[in-house]
Design a protein around this motif. Structure first.
Motif, short mmCIF file in Angstrom:
data_model
loop_
_atom_site.label_atom_id
_atom_site.label_comp_id
_atom_site.label_asym_id
_atom_site.label_seq_id
_atom_site.Cartn_x
_atom_site.Cartn_y
_atom_site.Cartn_z
N UNK A 192 6.72 4.04 -5.18
CA UNK A 192 5.55 4.92 -5.25
C UNK A 192 5.20 5.31 -6.68
N UNK A 193 6.01 4.86 -7.64
CA UNK A 193 5.75 5.22 -9.02
C UNK A 193 6.18 6.62 -9.40
N UNK A 194 6.96 7.26 -8.56
CA UNK A 194 7.44 8.61 -8.84
C UNK A 194 8.75 8.52 -9.65
N UNK A 214 23.87 7.66 3.99
CA UNK A 214 23.92 7.04 2.67
C UNK A 214 22.87 5.93 2.53
N UNK A 215 22.72 5.12 3.57
CA UNK A 215 21.69 4.08 3.55
C UNK A 215 20.30 4.68 3.39
N UNK A 216 20.08 5.80 4.06
CA UNK A 216 18.78 6.47 3.97
C UNK A 216 18.55 7.01 2.57
N UNK A 217 19.59 7.53 1.95
CA UNK A 217 19.43 8.03 0.58
C UNK A 217 19.09 6.89 -0.37
N UNK A 218 19.74 5.75 -0.17
CA UNK A 218 19.40 4.57 -0.95
C UNK A 218 17.93 4.20 -0.76
N UNK A 219 17.49 4.19 0.49
CA UNK A 219 16.09 3.85 0.78
C UNK A 219 15.12 4.84 0.16
N UNK A 220 15.52 6.10 0.15
CA UNK A 220 14.65 7.11 -0.44
C UNK A 220 14.50 6.90 -1.95
N UNK A 221 15.57 6.54 -2.61
CA UNK A 221 15.50 6.24 -4.04
C UNK A 221 14.55 5.07 -4.29
N UNK A 222 14.66 4.04 -3.47
CA UNK A 222 13.78 2.87 -3.64
C UNK A 222 12.32 3.22 -3.34
N UNK A 223 12.12 4.08 -2.38
CA UNK A 223 10.76 4.49 -2.04
C UNK A 223 10.11 5.22 -3.21
N UNK A 224 10.86 6.09 -3.86
CA UNK A 224 10.32 6.83 -5.00
C UNK A 224 9.91 5.89 -6.12
N UNK A 225 10.73 4.87 -6.37
CA UNK A 225 10.38 3.87 -7.39
C UNK A 225 9.12 3.12 -6.98
N UNK A 246 0.82 -1.20 0.00
CA UNK A 246 0.00 0.00 0.00
C UNK A 246 0.87 1.26 0.00
N UNK A 247 0.39 2.33 -0.65
CA UNK A 247 1.21 3.54 -0.73
C UNK A 247 1.45 4.23 0.61
N UNK A 261 2.12 3.18 3.83
CA UNK A 261 3.35 2.84 4.56
C UNK A 261 4.61 3.19 3.79
N UNK A 262 4.56 3.13 2.45
CA UNK A 262 5.74 3.49 1.66
C UNK A 262 6.00 4.99 1.76
N UNK A 263 4.93 5.78 1.78
CA UNK A 263 5.08 7.22 1.98
C UNK A 263 5.71 7.50 3.34
N UNK A 264 5.29 6.75 4.36
CA UNK A 264 5.88 6.93 5.69
C UNK A 264 7.36 6.56 5.66
N UNK A 265 7.69 5.46 4.95
CA UNK A 265 9.09 5.07 4.82
C UNK A 265 9.90 6.17 4.15
N UNK A 266 9.33 6.78 3.12
CA UNK A 266 10.02 7.87 2.43
C UNK A 266 10.31 9.03 3.38
N UNK A 267 9.33 9.37 4.22
CA UNK A 267 9.54 10.47 5.17
C UNK A 267 10.63 10.13 6.18
N UNK A 268 10.64 8.87 6.64
CA UNK A 268 11.65 8.46 7.61
C UNK A 268 13.04 8.50 6.97
N UNK A 269 13.14 7.93 5.77
CA UNK A 269 14.42 7.96 5.07
C UNK A 269 14.92 9.39 4.88
N UNK A 270 14.01 10.27 4.51
CA UNK A 270 14.40 11.67 4.27
C UNK A 270 14.94 12.32 5.54
N UNK A 271 14.29 12.02 6.67
CA UNK A 271 14.73 12.61 7.94
C UNK A 271 16.09 12.06 8.36
N UNK A 272 16.28 10.73 8.20
CA UNK A 272 17.57 10.14 8.56
C UNK A 272 18.67 10.69 7.67
N UNK A 273 18.39 10.81 6.37
CA UNK A 273 19.39 11.35 5.45
C UNK A 273 19.78 12.78 5.83
#
Length: 230
Positions: A97-99, A84-95, A59-60, A62-74
């Motif tokens: 989410x279809x962004x 760096x791990x958070x930036x990696x996660x943020x890239x994966x989150x965008x994919x 579902x979108x 929890x993935x949106x929440x993951x994106x926010x967490x990754x962004x804050x950690x980064x």
């Protein structure tokens, strides 16, 4: 400062995919996220574990929440490796989410600016995933692409670009087993999407032989076993 572990923290970090442990991680994150900039704080570990579990859901929200967490950690974590791990996660989150356009922009920025090998591999993989998503979207919008020379040219460009980029990691960064196996499996999926059974099985054999201890090797072996049945 040495931070004492909070109750349930070690267990939650050890098994973040369990629903009950995700609840614990969420509570810990809400309490400790303000400590991201503090040296020796493990708030970033908690955030990465929670986001890593959330991004696996379909579902979108929890993935949106993951994106926010990754962004804050980064942005705020004191540890460069976790950033760096958070930036990696943020890239994966965008994919996830279809962004796609946002993911491409981010990945291109990483490719230009970063010197971290793991992050560069991730950027390459994100760009390949983006091209694969474009290929899927293109065929959905142009189901008769083979009958039009212009559409056919564009389709083959997308196909080869995605496939070549997925094969780049196992060819040039084969020692990174986790990412190389993931890339090879995605190459299998490109072949399957294109209806190319023989190349898909060939890549699956390579994957099962080269990276036998990865989750993708299990999927590859299942594909090979299914193909071997009469």
């Amino acid at each position: 400062i040495d931070f004492a572990p909070l109750p349930g923290g070690a267990e939650a970090l050890a098994n973040p995919d369990a629903p009950a442990q995700q609840e614990t991680l969420l509570k810990l994150w809400q309490e400790k996220s303000v400590r991201l900039p503090w040296p020796a704080s493990n708030a970033g570990d908690i955030g990465l574990a929670l986001a890593g579990a959330l991004i696996k859901q379909s579902q979108p929200e929890p993935i949106e929440r993951a994106l926010r967490i990754y962004s804050l950690v980064e942005k705020d974590d004191w540890d460069p490796a976790r950033r760096n791990q958070a930036r990696t996660g943020r890239l994966r989150s965008l994919i996830a989410l279809g962004r796609i356009d946002d993911a491409i922009t981010e990945a291109q920025l990483v490719a230009r600016e970063s010197e971290d090998p793991a992050l560069l591999i991730e950027a390459q993989l994100v760009l390949a995933r983006a091209d694969f998503e474009k290929l899927k979207r293109f065929e959905q919008e142009h189901p008769r692409w083979e009958l039009d020379d212009e559409h056919s040219t564009e389709r083959w460009q997308l196909y080869h670009r995605a496939l070549d980029q997925f094969l780049h990691t196992p060819l040039f960064h084969g020692s990174s087993a986790e990412r190389a196996a993931e890339s090879l499996w995605l190459a299998v999926e490109v072949h399957q999407f294109a209806g190319e059974t023989a190349p898909a099985l060939e890549r699956a054999r390579d994957l099962a032989e080269l990276y036998p201890n990865t989750p993708e090797a299990t999927k590859a072996q299942a594909l090979l076993s299914a193909a071997a049945k009469p």
